[in-house]
Design an enzyme around this catalytic site. Structure first.
Site, PDB file in Angstrom:
ATOM      1  N   PRO A  39      33.562 -71.222 -37.034  1.00  0.00           N
ATOM      2  CA  PRO A  39      33.946 -70.604 -35.760  1.00  0.00           C
ATOM      3  C   PRO A  39      32.780 -70.562 -34.774  1.00  0.00           C
ATOM      4  CG  PRO A  39      33.461 -68.902 -37.368  1.00  0.00           C
ATOM      5  CD  PRO A  39      33.351 -70.220 -38.098  1.00  0.00           C
ATOM      6  N   GLY A  40      33.028 -70.944 -33.548  1.00  0.00           N
ATOM      7  CA  GLY A  40      32.035 -70.804 -32.484  1.00  0.00           C
ATOM      8  C   GLY A  40      32.561 -69.818 -31.454  1.00  0.00           C
ATOM      9  N   ARG A  41      33.532 -70.298 -30.684  1.00  0.00           N
ATOM     10  CA  ARG A  41      34.123 -69.491 -29.622  1.00  0.00           C
ATOM     11  C   ARG A  41      34.615 -68.123 -30.106  1.00  0.00           C
ATOM     12  NH1 ARG A  41      36.958 -72.150 -25.508  1.00  0.00           N
ATOM     13  NH2 ARG A  41      36.976 -73.866 -26.986  1.00  0.00           N
ATOM     14  N   CYS A  46      27.764 -76.588  -3.855  1.00  0.00           N
ATOM     15  CA  CYS A  46      28.263 -77.449  -2.794  1.00  0.00           C
ATOM     16  C   CYS A  46      29.391 -78.342  -3.302  1.00  0.00           C
ATOM     17  CB  CYS A  46      27.117 -78.277  -2.230  1.00  0.00           C
ATOM     18  SG  CYS A  46      25.829 -77.225  -1.571  1.00  0.00           S
ATOM     19  N   GLU A  47      30.468 -77.721  -3.737  1.00  0.00           N
ATOM     20  CA  GLU A  47      31.657 -78.417  -4.244  1.00  0.00           C
ATOM     21  C   GLU A  47      32.829 -77.501  -3.958  1.00  0.00           C
ATOM     22  OE1 GLU A  47      32.080 -81.091  -6.688  1.00  0.00           O
ATOM     23  OE2 GLU A  47      29.932 -81.566  -6.717  1.00  0.00           O
ATOM     24  N   ARG A  56      33.638 -74.428 -17.239  1.00  0.00           N
ATOM     25  CA  ARG A  56      34.929 -74.591 -17.909  1.00  0.00           C
ATOM     26  C   ARG A  56      36.107 -74.596 -16.935  1.00  0.00           C
ATOM     27  NH1 ARG A  56      37.067 -71.579 -20.978  1.00  0.00           N
ATOM     28  NH2 ARG A  56      37.975 -73.072 -22.416  1.00  0.00           N
ATOM     29  N   TYR A  96      37.951 -77.961 -17.490  1.00  0.00           N
ATOM     30  CA  TYR A  96      39.191 -77.888 -18.284  1.00  0.00           C
ATOM     31  C   TYR A  96      40.318 -77.204 -17.535  1.00  0.00           C
ATOM     32  CZ  TYR A  96      35.633 -78.313 -21.989  1.00  0.00           C
ATOM     33  OH  TYR A  96      34.576 -78.691 -22.767  1.00  0.00           O
TER      34      TYR A  96
HETATM   35  C1  PLP Z   1      33.038 -77.402 -31.531  1.00  0.00           C
HETATM   36  C2  PLP Z   1      33.076 -77.420 -32.994  1.00  0.00           C
HETATM   37  C3  PLP Z   1      33.228 -76.230 -33.695  1.00  0.00           C
HETATM   38  C4  PLP Z   1      33.445 -74.902 -33.025  1.00  0.00           C
HETATM   39  O1  PLP Z   1      34.590 -74.887 -32.260  1.00  0.00           O
HETATM   40  P1  PLP Z   1      35.119 -73.517 -31.633  1.00  0.00           P
HETATM   41  O2  PLP Z   1      36.305 -73.930 -30.856  1.00  0.00           O
HETATM   42  O3  PLP Z   1      34.014 -73.001 -30.770  1.00  0.00           O
HETATM   43  O4  PLP Z   1      35.414 -72.610 -32.766  1.00  0.00           O
HETATM   44  C5  PLP Z   1      33.211 -76.289 -35.079  1.00  0.00           C
HETATM   45  N1  PLP Z   1      33.056 -77.466 -35.721  1.00  0.00           N
HETATM   46  C6  PLP Z   1      32.878 -78.625 -35.063  1.00  0.00           C
HETATM   47  C7  PLP Z   1      32.701 -79.879 -35.831  1.00  0.00           C
HETATM   48  C8  PLP Z   1      32.906 -78.648 -33.678  1.00  0.00           C
HETATM   49  O5  PLP Z   1      32.764 -79.799 -33.046  1.00  0.00           O
END
Ligand code: PLP
Length: 479
Positions: A326-328, A396-397, A365, A369
């Site tokens: 998990p990142g986000r 400037c966009e 983002r 996106y």
């Molecule tokens: C980006 C990524 C993550 C994390 O994704 P989240 O959407 O931030 O949870 C984990 N593994 C890999 C291989 C990624 O490219």
């Protein structure tokens, strides 16, 4: 790797207002419009004081703005740590790797370590951050579809626990690097299981067409397994898949898990080898606006372990150790971006533009996106009536939009502070110096105290990389 793994990220909600100065709030008793903070959008410790000022980690944002300036990222350290702990609990007996690309600095790397999570890095730069705090090498995992030989050497030299191989060329490269270092490097094979995760649904075809990993359906994944097994300097410990980002539905994860266990069974049948690890990547979605309904970590954990358990039982395989990344979902909700309003431009019958002192250099983002955000006035209560405005940046966009269709009190004015929640992931880490704007600081708040963990860039920082030919005149080599 990239957040763009999922093209459906941040699709506009159906029926969202698109323009105009709609009045969305009526007068409330007492004349205050400091409505409660929406649930799930703000950091865990966020509160509103009686005067309408937001507090995070026990610190008032007007005080933060006075001390650290704006724009600034304000990160709720207790929330970050609690989210790490929740992942650890939900995925006990699994490897939880925090995906550093969402946001990484030294303080974060230390918190991740202290909370017992592992760390996933995807460049030599992210690895350098981990190394600089002595992050335990065995708990690092290294991703990337085009890691350089120098990066592979650095990873092997540091003793990175797992390297995820992404191409045949890389298998050869890494085998040579490990042989040269005289070590046996543990690797996972990155597989594209043919599952495309959309925000609210999934389809089971199409996702083969991407730059990452080895195709399962096309047979490349099986061949990669064979080649790694043939390389004496590599030790194959498992398979890896990451199906996308900002996912709100466990069905995609379930289908990926099903297919990956199928491949584990084929590896067993072909090579008489049961691989001990299965990493199912990251991608769990978070709420950016109140329209988003994220999954609970515990539910995802239960679903994934159930699917893998059932599939393994059916295939007669021992259940592998699961990994998640998990990142986000760890860092996204912990952070708000604090901006100061500079101008308010009303176009009667059309739209109101509220300009803040940051923009696409600290939040790409929205432009990249078409992501949706909300925002609120956080330095006072504001008038009761609200109007829907477009919150724009200073670049400037004309596409430099921080948030579309945000209801703000209709007396919003220069000098007000506005905060955008859910801006911890892929904001500071994707920040740029566009227009020679200096990147904002990250301020960690906890128990009533604020601490700088990434300082604001200065103009001196910008000029440090910029070489003036006048300073070079004496040193120039004649043609
Ligand atoms: C980006 C990524 C993550 C994390 O994704 P989240 O959407 O931030 O949870 C984990 N593994 C890999 C291989 C990624 O490219």
């Amino acid at each position: 790797m990239s957040e763009t793994d999922n093209p459906a990220v941040g699709a506009p909600a159906a029926g969202a207002p698109t323009a105009g100065a709609l009045t969305v709030g009526g007068p409330t008793p007492g004349g205050s419009s400091a409505a409660a903070l929406e649930e799930n959008l703000w950091p865990a410790t966020a509160r509103l004081d009686r005067d309408g000022v937001l507090r995070v980690g026990g610190v008032r944002v007007d005080e933060l703005a006075a001390e650290f300036g704006t724009p600034a990222f304000v990160l709720d350290e207790a929330d970050f740590r609690a989210r790490c702990a929740a992942w650890r609990r939900a995925f006990s007996d699994c490897d939880v790797y925090y995906a550093g690309k969402a946001f990484l600095c030294r303080a974060v790397a230390r918190w991740v370590d202290e909370e017992g999570l592992n760390l996933d890095v995807c460049t030599g730069g992210e690895l350098a951050v981990a190394r600089s705090v002595g992050f335990p090498a065995g708990r690092l995992l290294f991703h990337g579809n085009n890691k350089s030989v120098a990066e592979l050497r650095a990873a092997v030299a540091y003793g990175v626990g797992r390297i995820v191989v992404d191409s045949f060329a890389e298998i050869d490269r890494l085998a040579a690097v490990a042989a040269e270092a005289g070590v046996r490097q543990r690797v996972l094979v990155r597989v594209t299981p043919g599952v495309e995760a959309h925000t609210h649904s999934y389809v089971s075809t199409g996702q083969e067409d991407q730059k990452f990993g080895f195709s399962l359906a096309g047979g490349a994944a099986a061949e990669a397994v064979e080649r790694v097994l043939a390389a004496g300097s590599l030790e194959l410990v498992g398979l890896h898949a990451h199906i996308g980002s900002q996912i709100f539905d466990t069905a995609g994860f379930g289908l990926a898990a099903h297919r990956m266990v199928g491949l584990l069974a084929r590896v067993r049948d072909t090579h008489d080898l049961e691989l001990p690890e299965l990493d199912l990547g990251g991608g769990l979605g978070i709420a950016y606006t109140s329209e988003d309904a994220p999954l609970e970590v515990a539910d995802v954990a239960e679903r994934l372990t159930a699917v893998v358990g059932k599939e393994c039982a059916a295939a007669g395989l021992a259940v592998p150790r699961l990994g998640v990344e998990p990142g986000r979902a760890v860092v996204g909700p912990t952070t708000v971006t604090l901006y100061e309003v500079g101008t308010v431009k009303e176009l009667p019958g059309l739209r109101t533009f509220v300009s803040v002192d940051g923009g696409m250099s600290d939040n790409i983002r929205t432009a990249l996106y078409d992501a949706r955000y909300t925002a609120r006035l956080v330095s006072r209560a504001g008038s009761a009536a609200a109007h829907v405005v477009t919150l724009v940046g200073r670049h400037c966009e004309s596409g430099d939009v921080v948030a579309h269709d945000v209801p703000l009190p209709d007396d919003v004015r220069p000098g007000d502070l506005v905060a955008v929640p859910a801006s911890g992931a892929y904001h500071r880490s994707m920040a740029s110096n566009y227009n020679h704007v200096t990147r904002p600081p990250v301020v960690a708040v906890r128990d009533g105290a604020a601490r700088l963990i990434v300082r604001r860039e200065t103009e001196e920082d910008l000029l440090r990389l910029d070489i003036d030919p006048a300073d070079q005149a004496g040193a120039a080599v004649a043609p």
